[in-house]
Each structure stands twice: as structure tokens, then as C-alpha cells.
Design a protein around this motif. Structure first.
Motif, PDB file in Angstrom:
ATOM      1  N   LYS A  79       1.024  -1.217   0.007  1.00 15.13           N
ATOM      2  CA  LYS A  79      -0.061   0.128  -0.365  1.00 15.13           C
ATOM      3  C   LYS A  79       0.976   1.285  -0.218  1.00 15.13           C
ATOM      4  O   LYS A  79       0.643   2.662  -0.804  1.00 15.13           O
ATOM      5  CB  LYS A  79      -1.283   0.059   1.762  1.00 15.13           C
ATOM      6  N   ALA A  81       2.395   2.199  -3.098  1.00 14.81           N
ATOM      7  CA  ALA A  81       1.299   2.331  -4.156  1.00 14.81           C
ATOM      8  C   ALA A  81       0.927   3.447  -4.376  1.00 14.81           C
ATOM      9  O   ALA A  81       0.082   4.309  -4.663  1.00 14.81           O
ATOM     10  CB  ALA A  81      -0.029   1.465  -3.583  1.00 14.81           C
ATOM     11  N   ASP A  83      -9.274   3.368   4.514  1.00 18.71           N
ATOM     12  CA  ASP A  83      -8.742   2.582   3.184  1.00 18.71           C
ATOM     13  C   ASP A  83      -7.133   3.077   3.607  1.00 18.71           C
ATOM     14  O   ASP A  83      -6.202   2.433   2.762  1.00 18.71           O
ATOM     15  CB  ASP A  83      -8.861   2.862   1.471  1.00 18.71           C
ATOM     16  N   ARG A 129      -2.513   5.713   2.093  1.00 18.11           N
ATOM     17  CA  ARG A 129      -3.182   5.196   1.097  1.00 18.11           C
ATOM     18  C   ARG A 129      -2.896   5.821   0.017  1.00 18.11           C
ATOM     19  O   ARG A 129      -2.150   6.418  -0.973  1.00 18.11           O
ATOM     20  CB  ARG A 129      -4.446   6.343   1.282  1.00 18.11           C
ATOM     21  N   LYS A 144      -3.080   3.714  -4.796  1.00 16.22           N
ATOM     22  CA  LYS A 144      -3.493   3.045  -5.570  1.00 16.22           C
ATOM     23  C   LYS A 144      -2.685   2.399  -6.690  1.00 16.22           C
ATOM     24  O   LYS A 144      -3.440   1.660  -7.689  1.00 16.22           O
ATOM     25  CB  LYS A 144      -4.706   3.322  -6.051  1.00 16.22           C
ATOM     26  N   SER A 145      -1.454   3.423  -6.711  1.00 16.74           N
ATOM     27  CA  SER A 145      -0.397   3.117  -8.053  1.00 16.74           C
ATOM     28  C   SER A 145      -0.068   1.712  -8.580  1.00 16.74           C
ATOM     29  O   SER A 145       0.878   2.151  -7.510  1.00 16.74           O
ATOM     30  CB  SER A 145      -0.026   4.535  -7.907  1.00 16.74           C
ATOM     31  N   ARG A 146      -0.587   0.764  -8.858  1.00 20.69           N
ATOM     32  CA  ARG A 146       0.553  -0.648  -8.822  1.00 20.69           C
ATOM     33  C   ARG A 146       1.958  -0.144  -9.823  1.00 20.69           C
ATOM     34  O   ARG A 146       2.116   0.243 -10.461  1.00 20.69           O
ATOM     35  CB  ARG A 146      -0.857  -1.182  -9.080  1.00 20.69           C
TER      36      ARG A 146
END
Lengths: 623, 623
Positions: free
Chosen positions: B102, B105, B157, B206, B208-210
Motif C-alpha cells: 500500500k 502504491a 482504506d 493510502r 492505489k498506483s501499482r
């Protein structure tokens, strides 16, 4: 005591310049024999074990052995006991020559010296008296000069024990030298500094009373039983002295070279051995009181700054120390270093270790010319070795650090110099390598006064100079293995433990004088009826007794170690290439055989079994 | 960096509450991979190696691995790097779960945190930003509560890394816990205290970028090639967790019992193993990011002071530590001790060692009820274990001493407690006994962060969980011998060195994922063309790189040791009865194989050969 020892001890207070005489009981001798054994027993009742080694309350004892001064061969020795400024532990340092027998001929078995004199003082011990003399004019003189001056003052028939400048300067590796030019040393563990701290420069002795012997013909018969074997086996020692061993031990990897790092040095060993001395600078021979072996040598220094000096010949330890350890192959320099140590009153083993340590530190850049006072202190660098010896005695430059012993020196210098500081419990290693005879590894690890070879001499058995079968051990050994090595170590430590209290030399083993023979001599002198196995039991008791003193001072398994250089450093050449002692395994077996806890503490059961409990209850007082 | 890592690092100054972003170059990754490797390289350029571990200038780094967050199986990990307050050495501590992926990410690979905040603070890392939050209300809360509060405040999240009271109180054996109740720990070497010293309570992430992956199908193909083997070999871990090993390792003598002194404890092992947990208190399962193994467990505590609590299930190390080490056979107490450590933020390995050490000290009378605050701290004494854990976290009574680690505790307590203080370089031993698998002896002696099992895991090879042939080693081993053990140790240390920088779990070895397989994954993710042997070479470089940092701080052969209990203490029962590692021999071989000096210093030649010279010239700055 009627036979062997008189039981009389003079307790001397240097501060008050007074003394008292007391007698000890024969039952003590039955438990601990004489000399260091009996004395330590008596002493521990009275003085705290942990009195600062160089403080006025620390007792210093000089104790003749039970057989010292009798006609038993090699019965020449006394032990100096006290707390070591080098290790912080209780110690005994044994010395031969003629002083001990002459001292015992005063009718005393021992001296217990406490207090510190305000001004330098010497003692004159004669039959029935202890006298105090002013030593102000002797302070600063070397041990030979001190002996000469006192002989001039007191008579040629006195023998003098003295410290040199090193002891005066409280150097931790200083010795007490006996007999002037005879140069017999109570060398190890720094007891010269204890004398120095009391401002006691010398002890002159004059006596004529030979100890009473119960059955002289029995003693002589026992002597006859081993004399031929002994003489035959020690011919090499008569011819070449102990230094005659240098070449042979180089072949097995037993000779430490270049501060314990190098595996072989055949040319150097050939150049510094007793045989070479005999071909070149040998001047004469010397033997201790009552000794048929005559291993002592005199040499004449032929070159260098000490040219023309007649000096005591380097013994094996000294030849190895100022030869191979320093990569010095010049016999004249070697003899000079030895002579300086004897004059200054320095232990040649610890001093040579310290010098080699300094050379390694210098070559690695850990110390520089600034530290050495301009000396290029490289291995094999000629007179640099002599300069360092002098600086140690006088605490000049780096000498002040080195004279504290290599343990403390490494702590002071830092920079990983601990990697090449070779000691156990603060005492520098004697020059027999535990990688060559692995039985020496558990001995060095557990020897009571630190890394001392004399507490076991197991290589005598491993290389068949003494038959193992006398101790119930095999005659064939794998020098680099572990099989039965702990057992050999325990047996030899027990056996060796009786020699100092009896005042005997361990070279008797060369004549295959085992426990039965030694017991026969004891019985002949005292009228007792000891068996060899009872004698071995006394030896075991003495070793445990000393261990208990160490335990009271905090010693346990954690201290029973080898330094990294001897545990991990695998020399790639020479007779012990590839050999490293499996110290963990051997120690584990050793503790089990000793009946000690797995942490090296004698168990109550074993101490009861050895008669030390309740006998010594409350004895190990720590302040 | 385009693939795997972004190359972006956020440098955070807590004193100024500011941050900067910088990028590192792919050439660094080629040399050191990512994570702890790359970060350490970058870091050493800027900060003195010896900055006081708990001082404001000491940098703390959290670094995701090169493969972290990708679809490579087990690519879940990040490393926390810094100077250890426990060992004084440079350290990395690696942790899985979901926080690292995370974090990565967010687009950052790492955080470098310096300075100390005046008031308690937390960080919120999101894509493109670092925010500072007031943590005053969190100070004093446990790690679970902290996570819950921050999730309430920031959103469900976020995932939270936090310290508990132990880290706040600067306890030397404190951990950084990640994921709240998931309880993933950067456990070893006390880095929780470094966070505490900076008054940094938590880091919420937090993102979301893989990470970009060059060739996903190649990665998947590689995964397929080992997945069946991995799943089959790890069924036991899925069913019982790592604690499923307790019974089996007890049989081989690998399980330490009663503070490393006892040889066997079959009933106790049966009572505290994962199988028993599965029969009784098991509540559920847990897996880290991208992991098919799923070794994590949840349990419900059924009795005792923590009755009713759902807690993370004890892993093998914890089960061994609060089970066999303390002679505790009560699973509920064991789970409670684990839960307390997780909440307080304490390393279970060091803490269990410290508790067992205290129990031994108590039974020997070295500490008393006065020291323990009234606790009867005997082995197997029920809740005493829990009381000691709490006292360590809060520095109460003897806990203040124990929390400094067993090395310092033994120095403080004295009285020979060093005899049963089990550490190397100040780090307590993990619970795999080097007397059972002797290849672990040279590893524990030389592992860069101290007595760490994870730097080699050689017993995976010795007991055939990973085939030695992948590393050019045999498949058959004599567990108590010395043959080829140094070689095994070197090979495994080199191989293991790539796992942390890549962010992978070492359990991949159970699937026989050797260097070639790992290299394939790296190539699939990055587009490189590494071979397995090149990867091994990078591992060797990384191990030497870390050693150089240690050498700069004074580490050498003298520090590469085993404690007396593991070197000399021969357990008389159990699967390793009679076995003691010949550490001297193995170390000597080890240094030779490493191309280090015989004193454990990497030679210039080897460093050139590994590309570390001139690359790192001048890098190891010591103030």
C-alpha cells in the motif's frame, strides 16, 4: 611439622617494620602439602581475596615447598603468592635457583608480607631473625646490581631476591628475580609490582639449617630408581638448555611465530635454538639447587649494544619470545633482550608477547613512531626490540601501555587490536601453541592463573616425553584431534598441582617420575604413607582450591576461552597447518570430568568429596 | 526507474515538518536491487553511520522492495533500516502484510525520516503528498488502538504502521507494528525505539498506483513454474502456520528449551505447536499481500486474563519463545504474551529471550521478588511471563533492565549472568539452535545484524526443505558435523541477501525457488536480463556491503562469536545431545571462502571484485 617443613612462617609488616612468627599444623600439609598450597590455605583465612593487588593490605607470600632444600632431586623451588596486578586473580609464581633452599635453611617455610614501607626497604632473613634495612640507595638499581651491593654489605653468603626498575615502577608484567646473575625468575603474573608497591626492594637470606628428613636412605633409593632415565632423557637439556627445543617445536607448529600468526620459520628457528647457542655464544652451565639436570646456561654477548656482557642464556620461552615471536634471528639481540628483562625485572613471556603485539600494532598503523618515541617497531627490526623492553620497564611512550599487559593494551589502543592480543584471563600465553597440541587448549582456557603452560604441560604426554600410562592415559595421541584431550588435561593439571607445593621441578617427568615416585619422596622426607593416587587426589584438591578462589572473584566458563587468534586463525603452513582446537567440545568434556557445573563452577558434591567442604567454609572472603 | 520501483523517495524532516522528494537512479538498483539495498547505498552517502541511534540526526528509513506490490508471489515486504539501539550497528528489519504494498502504491519507494518532532506526530502518505498530523491523543495507545483511531480519522482504506508504548518508552527491543490487528512486525533490533525517539507514533498510507511491470506474462509463467511445488510444500503452513514446526524441531534439538539449557520437552512441544492451536483456539487465517502460502493465523484466547480476545496466532518464533524457552505449556498464556507484544510493540524473539533470561536469573537468586516487583518469576510460572512482558514495555522494576536486551542486562546484573545471556553482537538469538544444525553457528556468528536466523536459514537446506543443489551444494548433510557447513552458510547468506531488497518472503524456498527463478521474476518485472548467478553475486555484494558498514563501526572476528551457552553447553538429552559447533574451524573456513582477512575484514581485492570499490569509496563515514 618435624620433617620437610618446619611449619614456621614469619609474618612481616613493612609499615610497622615488625614481624611475628607463627607455626602451622601438619594437618594443613596433609591436606595441601607445603609451599603455595599450605600458605594459600592459611592466608585465605586472614586476608580478603580481593584486596587491591597494589594496595598496602595485599599480602605477598614467599613460600618454600614441602621438599625444598632436601636431597630430593630438583627440590629447589619456592612459590610467590598473592593477587596479580595483571589478572586481578589469586596467583602463585614459582622459582628455582638457590634462594629458596637458602631461605628454607633459615628455619622458616615462608614469609607473609603486608603493609607498605614509606621508604625503600630490604629484608635480611637469617636463622631466627628478620631484619629491616634501608634500601634507598638501591632504589633504581637493576636486580644484578642490587644483589651485588647487598652481598657487599651483608656478606657473600647471602642470596638476594630483588625487583628491578620494572617492579619499582609498578609495571604489571614485572618479575621478582633471585640470585643476582643467576637470574632465576618468579616471572609470571606481575608480582614484582606487588613488591614495588610495598617499596620492598629485596629480600636477602642466609641460613644453614637443612630441613629434617625422616628417612634419607628411602629418599635416595627412590632417586636411584629414576636417576638413569632422568639423566638420559635430559642430556639435551644439559647440552643445550630448554632452548634446545626450538627447532623441534617449530616442526610441529608448536612455536609461535610473528605474534602467533605465522606457521613456520625454519631458518629462524635454526638460528635461535640452543644448539646454535652452543656453537656460538655459550659460556657455561648452571643448575638449580639439588638438580641433576643442569638446564641453565650462560652466554657471552658478542655483538650489538651489549657486546661483551656475560648473561644468563635464553631459555626456551625467552628464545621463542624474543626470537620467533618478534621474527628476530639474531642471537646476540635475543640474549640482550633476555638480559635486560632479567636486570629490569620483567617477565620474558609477557614482555615478549607485549613487544610482538606492539610490532604488529605498528605494522598495521595502529601505533606510530610518535607512540614509540621514534622507534621503527617492525618485526625483525634489530634493536627496536631492546628499545621496547626498556620503554616497558620505565613506562616510557608506548611502553607505559604495553607494560599493562596485552589485554589492557588492546583496550587502550582499540582499533581492533584485541584481534591480535593473545591472552586468557589477562595473562599472556606461554609459547606452546594450542593449535599444535590441542590438549593445551582446555588447559590454557582453565589454568587458574591465566594462560599458563605449566599448569598442565600436556604436550609432554602428547609427544611422549612423559608416558601417559602413569596417569591411566594412552601413549598414542592425535595432536590435532579432540579425543581424550580433556581427560589428559584434567589428569595433568591434577598431577602438576603438587609440584609447586612440594618445591619440585616439572622436568622430573622426563625421568618418568609419576605420582608413585613423587609420593615415595614425600614419604621418605616426611614419614607419611601417601600413595600415588592419594597424591593425585591432593593435586585435584589443590586445583579446585585455586579455582574456588577464582570463582569467588567472578571467574566462570565465560572466562575459560581462547583469544580469537588461537581459536579461529588457521595457519596455512607448518606442522599445525589447518589445526584449530574445538574448544567448546573439550571444555564441555572438561567440566564433566571435573565434576564442575556446565558453567565451570565446582559443585558442592565434588568439593565435599575432595574434603574442601566443610574444611574451607567461609574461607573465600571477598570484601 | 520505470519498472518495479519508481525510484522516488520522500525525505521527511520531523523537526521542521517538511519533506522533499528525490529520485534515485536505476544504476543503483542494478548494483543493490531496491529496498534496503538501494536505500542503504543512498543513505550512507549522506548520514554518519554512527549517529546515536536514538538521537534526532539518526535516519530511519522505510523502504519497499524492488518487487514489492507486484504480482510476484510473496512480494509484500518492506525493510526498516537505521541504526539499532540494541546492537549499535546498522540494521534492516523486514516486514510483510499489506502496509508495504500500500505504501509503494503511493508512488514512493521509500521514506527517509530524520529529526525529532517536539510533540507526538503521525504521517499520512498518499499519492503525491506527505502530511503531518498531531498524535498527542495517540501517545500511550497500543498499536491496535492507534490503527483503529487513525482509520476512524483518515478512512478505513489507510493502513497504519505504528509503535506502541514500548517504542514510546525507548525500549531497546521494541518493534514497529503494521496493519493494526494484522500485527505484522518489523520486530528485530529495536527500531520501534528509533521511531519513539523521533516522537513519530504512526505512518498511515493510502495509495492505489501499482508498480509498473515490464512483462506480466513472463512473471506469471515463472510463478506457474513453481506454484504447485510451493503450494504442496506449504500445506502445513496453511493448516498450522509456522508454529506447526514446533514438534518436529523439538525432535532434532533445534527448539531451545528453558533458556537454551534443556535438551528435550516433548509434552510441552506437543502442547504449544500449531497442530494443537488448530485443535483448540484457532479462529482464522491470514495472508500477506500477494502470498499463496497464507501462514498467518488468528486465535481466540479462551482462558486467563485475556479471555475472549481474538489475537494474532503465535508464529513459530513466538511459540518457541513464550512456550519452550519459558517452559510454558499453556496455549492461552502463550497467545496472550504474543498479543501483548504486538500491542505494546515488542519484538517477540528478543522479549521472550529476555523473559527466559529473567526467569533463570530469578531461579538462581540473581534477581529477587524485590527486583521483579513481587512476581514469582520462575520457569513455567503461569502469568509471571505476562507480567514481565508488561514491565519490559513500561520499564517497570526489572523490566527496565530486561528491555535493554540480555547483553546489557547481564552487564547490569553481573554475578555471572553473562553465562546465560544468549546473544551475538547484542542481538538475542532466534529460536533455531546452532547445536542442532551447526551450519547456523557461522551464520549466527557473522550475520550482519547480530544473531539473526533469517540471514541464512541454512537449516532449510540441511533438512531438505530447499535443495542444496540450487546453490551447488550437496543434498545430504551431517547436522552435527562441520563438513562444508561454512560453504553452506556463505551460499545461503548470499542468496538470502537478495530477498529483503526485492521485498520477497524466504518461504519461496519451500517451492524450490532458487536464484534462477528469482532472477526470472526480477527480469519479468524490470525488463533486465539478470542470470541466477548474477543475482547471487548481487547477494554477495549486499552481504559484504553490510559487513563494511559493520567494520566501519569496529566489528571484526572478535565479535563473530557464539555465547558460552551455545558454544560449550552440551545438552545431554534430545536430538542434538552431545553436539557442539566447532565454531573456530567453521569461521576460519568461512573467512577464507568469503575472501575476507582472517580477522573478518573484507579484503580490498574482494571488494574490487564485487564492484564495491571504487563505487563505495568514502561512503562509510564515521563521525
Amino acid at each position: 611439622m618435624r620433617y620437610g617443613c618446619s611449619g614456621r612462617i614469619a609474618r612481616v609488616d613493612l609499615a610497622k617494620r615488625s614481624y611475628e612468627i607463627e607455626e602451622w599444623d601438619e594437618s594443613i600439609a596433609r591436606m595441601y602439602l607445603g609451599g603455595s598450597g599450605a600458605a594459600t590455605r592459611i592466608l585465605l583465612e586472614r586476608y580478603p581475596l580481593d584486596a587491591s593487588a597494589l594496595g598496602p593490605d595485599a599480602p605477598l607470600m614467599l613460600m618454600a615447598g614441602l621438599l625444598t632444600g632436601t636431597m630430593v632431586p630438583t627440590a629447589s623451588k619456592c612459590s610467590v603468592c598473592g593477587r596479580s596486578p595483571l589478572t586481578g586473580l589469586w596467583t602463585e609464581s614459582t622459582v628455582g635457583g638457590h634462594w629458596p633452599a637458602k631461605f628454607k635453611a633459615t628455619g622458616y617455610d615462608g614469609l607473609i608480607i603486608t603493609g607498605a614501607s614509606e621508604a625503600p626497604v630490604y629484608l635480611l632473613i637469617e636463622e631466627g631473625s628478620v631484619a629491616f634495612g634501608d634500601a634507598s640507595d638501591l632504589w633504581g638499581k637493576d636486580t644484578y646490581e642490587t644483589s651485588e651491593v647487598l652481598k657487599g654489605r651483608l656478606g657473600e653468603d647471602v642470596i638476594v631476591a630483588a625487583i628491578g626498575p620494572a617492579g619499582e615502577n609498578l609495571v604489571n608484567i614485572s618479575s621478582i628475580m633471585m640470585g643476582g646473575h643467576d637470574a632465576r625468575a618468579a616471572g609470571r603474573t606481575g608480582l614484582g609490582a606487588v613488591m614495588g608497591s610495598k617499596r620492598l626492594k629485596a629480600i636477602a637470606v642466609r641460613g644453614k639449617s637443612r630441613p629434617a628428613v625422616k628417612d634419607a636412605s628411602k629418599v635416595q633409593a627412590t632417586t636411584r630408581s629414576i636417576l638413569e632415565t632422568l639423566k638420559k632423557a635430559t642430556q639435551m637439556l644439559r647440552d643445550y638448555g630448554t632452548a634446545g627445543a626450538v627447532r623441534a617445536v617449530e616442526l610441529t607448529g608448536d612455536l609461535p611465530i610473528r605474534n602467533w600468526a605465522q606457521g613456520s620459520w625454519p631458518e629462524g628457528a635454526a638460528a635461535t635454538c640452543g644448539q646454535k647457542i652452543a656453537e656460538t655464544i655459550l659460556e657455561g652451565h648452571y643448575s638449580c639447587y639439588s638438580c641433576p639436570i643442569r638446564c641453565g646456561k650462560l652466554v657471552r654477548i658478542e655483538a650489538g649494544p651489549y657486546k661483551g656482557t656475560v648473561a644468563h642464556g635464553p631459555e626456551y620461552e625467552t628464545a621463542a619470545g624474543f626470537g620467533a615471536m618478534c621474527l628476530n634471528d639474531d642471537l646476540n639481540l635475543l640474549a640482550a633482550a633476555n638480559d635486560m628483562c632479567n636486570r629490569y625485572g620483567l617477565d620474558t613471556i609477557s614482555t615478549a608477547n607485549a613487544v610482538a603485539f606492539a610490532m604488529e600494532a605498528y605494522e598495521r598503523g595502529i601505533i606510530t613512531r610518535e607512540d614509540t618515541g621514534g622507534i621503527e617497531a617492525r618485526f625483525g627490526a634489530g634493536t627496536a626490540m631492546l628499545d621496547l623492553v626498556r620503554k616497558i620497564a620505565y613506562k616510557e611512550d608506548i611502553g607505559e601501555v604495553l607494560g599493562q599487559g596485552t589485554k589492557k593494551a588492546a583496550e587502550i589502543l582499540g582499533k581492533n587490536s584485541i584481534e591480535f592480543s593473545v591472552h586468557t584471563k589477562g595473562l599472556e600465553y606461554a609459547f606452546h601453541d594450542p593449535r599444535a597440541y590441542t590438549s593445551m587448549a582446555p588447559n590454557y582456557a582453565t589454568a587458574n592463573r591465566g594462560a599458563c603452560h605449566l599448569e598442565a604441560l600436556t604436550y609432554f604426554v602428547e609427544n611422549k616425553a612423559f608416558p601417559g600410562r602413569f596417569l591411566g592415559l594412552p601413549d598414542e595421541w592425535e595432536p590435532h584431534g579432540t579425543e581424550r584431550k580433556a581427560e589428559l588435561c584434567v589428569a595433568m593439571q591434577n598431577f602438576m598441582s603438587v609440584f609447586n607445593p612440594l618445591g619440585l621441578c616439572k622436568f622430573l617427568m622426563r625421568g618418568h617420575a609419576g605420582p608413585d615416585v613423587i609420593a615415595d619422596w614425600v614419604n621418605g622426607v616426611t614419614g607419611w604413607d601417601l600413595t600415588g593416587s592419594e597424591l593425585m587426589r591432593i593435586g585435584e584438591r589443590l586445583f579446585n582450591f585455586h579455582r574456588m578462589a577464582n570463582v569467588a572473584l567472578g571467574i566462570s566458563r565465560k572466562d575459560d576461552t581462547l583469544p580469537p587468534r588461537l581459536m579461529v586463525h588457521d595457519r596455512r603452513t607448518g606442522g599445525a597447518a589447518g589445526s584449530l582446537p574445538h574448544i567448546g567440545k573439550m571444555l564441555s568434556e572438561y567440566y564433566a570430568l571435573r565434576g564442575w557445573s556446565e558453567e565451570g563452577i565446582p559443585t558442592r558434591e565434588r568439593l565435599i568429596d575432595l574434603g574442601l567442604i566443610p574444611e574451607t567454609d567461609g574461607l573465600f572472603k571477598v570484601a
